[in-house]
Design an enzyme around this catalytic site. Structure first.
Site, PDB file in Angstrom:
ATOM      1  N   THR A 196      -8.055  12.940 -20.265  1.00  0.00           N
ATOM      2  CA  THR A 196      -8.240  12.142 -21.183  1.00  0.00           C
ATOM      3  C   THR A 196      -8.026  10.654 -20.998  1.00  0.00           C
ATOM      4  O   THR A 196      -6.863  10.342 -20.889  1.00  0.00           O
ATOM      5  CB  THR A 196      -7.775  12.578 -22.633  1.00  0.00           C
ATOM      6  N   HIS A 204     -10.213  18.186 -29.990  1.00  0.00           N
ATOM      7  CA  HIS A 204      -9.642  18.093 -28.694  1.00  0.00           C
ATOM      8  C   HIS A 204      -8.552  19.284 -28.562  1.00  0.00           C
ATOM      9  O   HIS A 204      -8.552  20.233 -27.358  1.00  0.00           O
ATOM     10  CB  HIS A 204      -8.983  16.934 -28.151  1.00  0.00           C
ATOM     11  N   GLY A 289     -15.474  17.429 -18.863  1.00  0.00           N
ATOM     12  CA  GLY A 289     -16.238  17.469 -20.308  1.00  0.00           C
ATOM     13  C   GLY A 289     -17.867  16.999 -20.269  1.00  0.00           C
ATOM     14  O   GLY A 289     -18.359  17.133 -19.156  1.00  0.00           O
ATOM     15  N   ARG A 451     -14.852 -24.377 -13.451  1.00  0.00           N
ATOM     16  CA  ARG A 451     -15.269 -24.201 -14.941  1.00  0.00           C
ATOM     17  C   ARG A 451     -15.250 -22.661 -15.301  1.00  0.00           C
ATOM     18  O   ARG A 451     -14.942 -22.784 -16.571  1.00  0.00           O
ATOM     19  CB  ARG A 451     -17.142 -24.518 -15.016  1.00  0.00           C
TER      20      ARG A 451
END
Length: 572
Positions: A196, A204, A289, A451
């Site tokens: 996770t 969960h 998942g 820059r």
């Protein structure tokens, strides 16, 4: 495949003994040194402690080519993710194959020695297509590849001297061998890992309970605390959330350990990679998942990967990975039964009320200080999230003006600064491009590299102001999309980033030309001048676009204030 008796014998690490490390540390002080980036530190740690076994160092060109093409090392071993040491052209030019280099962390501590066997310039577009599925800068890892990673790769074996030092959550950080020893000590034979990068909510918890029951396994909650997706909840907050709900689990069957992994958000390939890493940590199963490790939307507004692509690829290779997949069930709350159930197993969908809160909706509720119901999350988790993410009107933020020289950025920025200071409540700092150049970047020229460096400095200061609850107003030209995106990612880790494109036309800017710069640029007396001899890459998705032609400064400033109010950053 049987995983009832995992191999919990110690895995090979790449560290030398303490005495050898002391000797090598002294010798390495004379070697050429490379200061590792945060991602490289994560990769090196898992190389040295065996988390990336069977890799013995950063990949050779042959291994890299095989992994990019078909997820195979040169010897045919399954491995889905390039693990390479990217460096600058200047550094690579000083290094010969066969040479040793010292690898140092940000503090200059020597962590390892790399014996260079390969040096090559990769085809990054091909790497993006093959590994991430598209050469699309909307993918965070593809953007990193093209705009942050060095252009040359070095490969070779690693000699580990010491692991990176972590001062946070030390008791929760375990090497593969430490976890294997822990599992052996407790007699755990089946261990399912839960990967996770988000806080744990009630869905969960129900998912992990079901996965452990289905696999008849003990549970390892194994969150990533290295680099995740830009914009994710920081790992300090997440770990506090995990610890707040650990007592909801049975301590005799569940443990938690932190993984210092730099995720790539590579979807299917990432799932296979996560499986190999969890196998190395002694696990026998892993929850994969829906849209596992997906990065979100591509440039066309579509998901990068299909919702079950990761599960399909993992399933094809799970025997070779040596780990069984436990499918993620999309859990939703059924109000009438006051419980979470897998969405695809609810047979009476038309007769019950199904509730769910998306990640986007959760962030909105936090941002606006709205209720987060107890059926969705634990009060302890919500309390931790609110500590880190108070309502937007109480957070720091950055307003980032970009536009051509003479477009009116500084004038509007000054007006906004005064108006916000008049409102009070938060300190306001103006970081004007010219002022920053004088005080922070006086040694820089106007090459693209310089820059970019100037803008990154402005972004760093703005991120610190934002993190500490202040308001930063930036007004540089900032002509390059990639640099503005990098600054956005730095700042959005701590608060809102509001990009304002002052879209005054080049013709109008030249007509104004108060400093005579455009005239000098047209005459060739100023090189690489934005809009004349160097491009200005206009934003395509700025939060606000204003045009100063024919409008008073007060009107333009009012547009910005209305946008800030609409975003909830200032009170109406």
């Amino acid at each position: 495949m049987s995983t009832a008796s995992p191999n919990l014998a110690p895995i090979q690490e790449l560290y030398v003994s303490y005495d050898s490390a002391q000797k090598l540390r002294h010798e390495a002080a004379a070697l050429p040194s490379w200061d590792l980036t945060p991602r490289q530190v994560c990769d090196l740690e898992l190389l040295m402690n065996g988390g990336f076994a069977p890799l013995k160092g950063f990949m050779s060109e042959a291994d890299y080519d095989g992994v990019v093409a078909d997820m195979r090392l040169a010897d045919g071993t399954l491995w889905p993710m390039p693990i390479t040491l990217d460096v600058s052209e200047a550094f690579a030019g000083e290094i010969a194959e066969g040479q040793d280099i010292a690898l140092r962390d940000a503090e200059g501590v020597i962590l390892a020695i790399l014996s260079v066997t390969d040096r090559w310039t990769p085809d990054k577009a091909r790497e993006a297509e093959m590994v991430y599925g598209a050469d699309d800068l909307a993918h965070p890892a593809v953007n990193y590849l093209h705009h942050q990673a060095g252009p040359v790769y070095l490969g070779g074996a690693i000699t580990g001297i010491q692991p990176p030092v972590h001062y946070d959550f030390r008791a929760r950080r375990d090497t593969p061998n430490e976890l294997r020893a822990y599992f052996r000590k407790l007699g755990w034979r089946r261990i399912v890992a839960f990967q996770t990068r988000n806080p744990l909510h009630r869905a969960h918890q129900e998912l992990t309970f079901r996965a452990a029951r289905e696999a008849q396994a003990n549970l390892l909650i194994h969150p990533v605390v290295g680099m995740t997706k830009p914009g994710d909840v920081d790992h300090f907050t997440r770990v506090r959330c995990y610890e707040a709900v650990l007592d909801k689990y049975q301590p005799s069957t569940t443990t938690m350990s932190l993984l210092n992994l730099a995720m790539r958000m590579a979807g299917p390939r990432e799932a296979v990679w996560h499986g190999i890493i969890r196998r190395n940590h002694g696990c026998t199963h892993m929850i994969v998942g829906r849209d596992h490790a997906g990065p979100g939307k591509n440039s066309a507004g579509e998901d990068f990967y299909g919702p079950y692509d990761a599960q399909d690829l993992f399933r094809q290779h799970q025997d070779e990975i040596g780990l069984e997949m436990v499918d993620f069930k999309h859990m939703v709350y059924v109000q009438e039964r006051a419980q979470y159930e897998p969405a695809d197993e609810i047979v009476d969908k038309d007769d019950v009320t199904i509730l769910n809160i998306s990640g986007t909706e959760l962030r909105r509720r936090l941002r606006e200080g709205l209720e987060i119901p107890e059926w969705f999350s634990f009060p302890e988790v919500v309390r931790e999230l609110r500590r880190t993410s108070p309502p937007r009107s109480q957070q720091g933020f950055t307003v980032f003006f970009t536009g051509l020289s003479g477009s009116g950025k500084s004038t509007i920025a000054n007006a906004i600064m005064v108006k916000l200071m008049e409102m009070g409540g938060r300190p306001v700092t103006l970081l004007d491009g010219d002022v920053v150049r004088k005080n922070l970047s006086s040694e820089l020229g106007f090459s693209k590299e310089h820059r970019d460096l100037n803008i990154r400095r402005i972004g760093y200061v703005a991120s610190e102001i934002t993190k500490n609850g202040g308001i930063a107003i930036c007004a540089p030209i900032a002509p390059y999309t990639a640099t503005r995106r990098a600054v956005r990612e730095d700042i959005e880790a701590f608060g809102a980033f509001v990009e304002v494109h002052v879209a005054t036309s080049l013709e109008e800017c030249e007509r104004r030309d108060r400093k005579g710069l455009y005239k000098l640029a047209r005459e060739g007396k100023i090189k690489e001048f934005t809009g004349i001899s160097d491009p200005y890459e206009a934003p395509v998705a700025a939060e606000l676009v204003v045009d100063t032609e024919g409008f008073e400064v007060d009107n333009c400033a009012q547009q910005v204030l209305l946008k800030l109010e609409g975003m909830g950053l200032i009170a109406g």
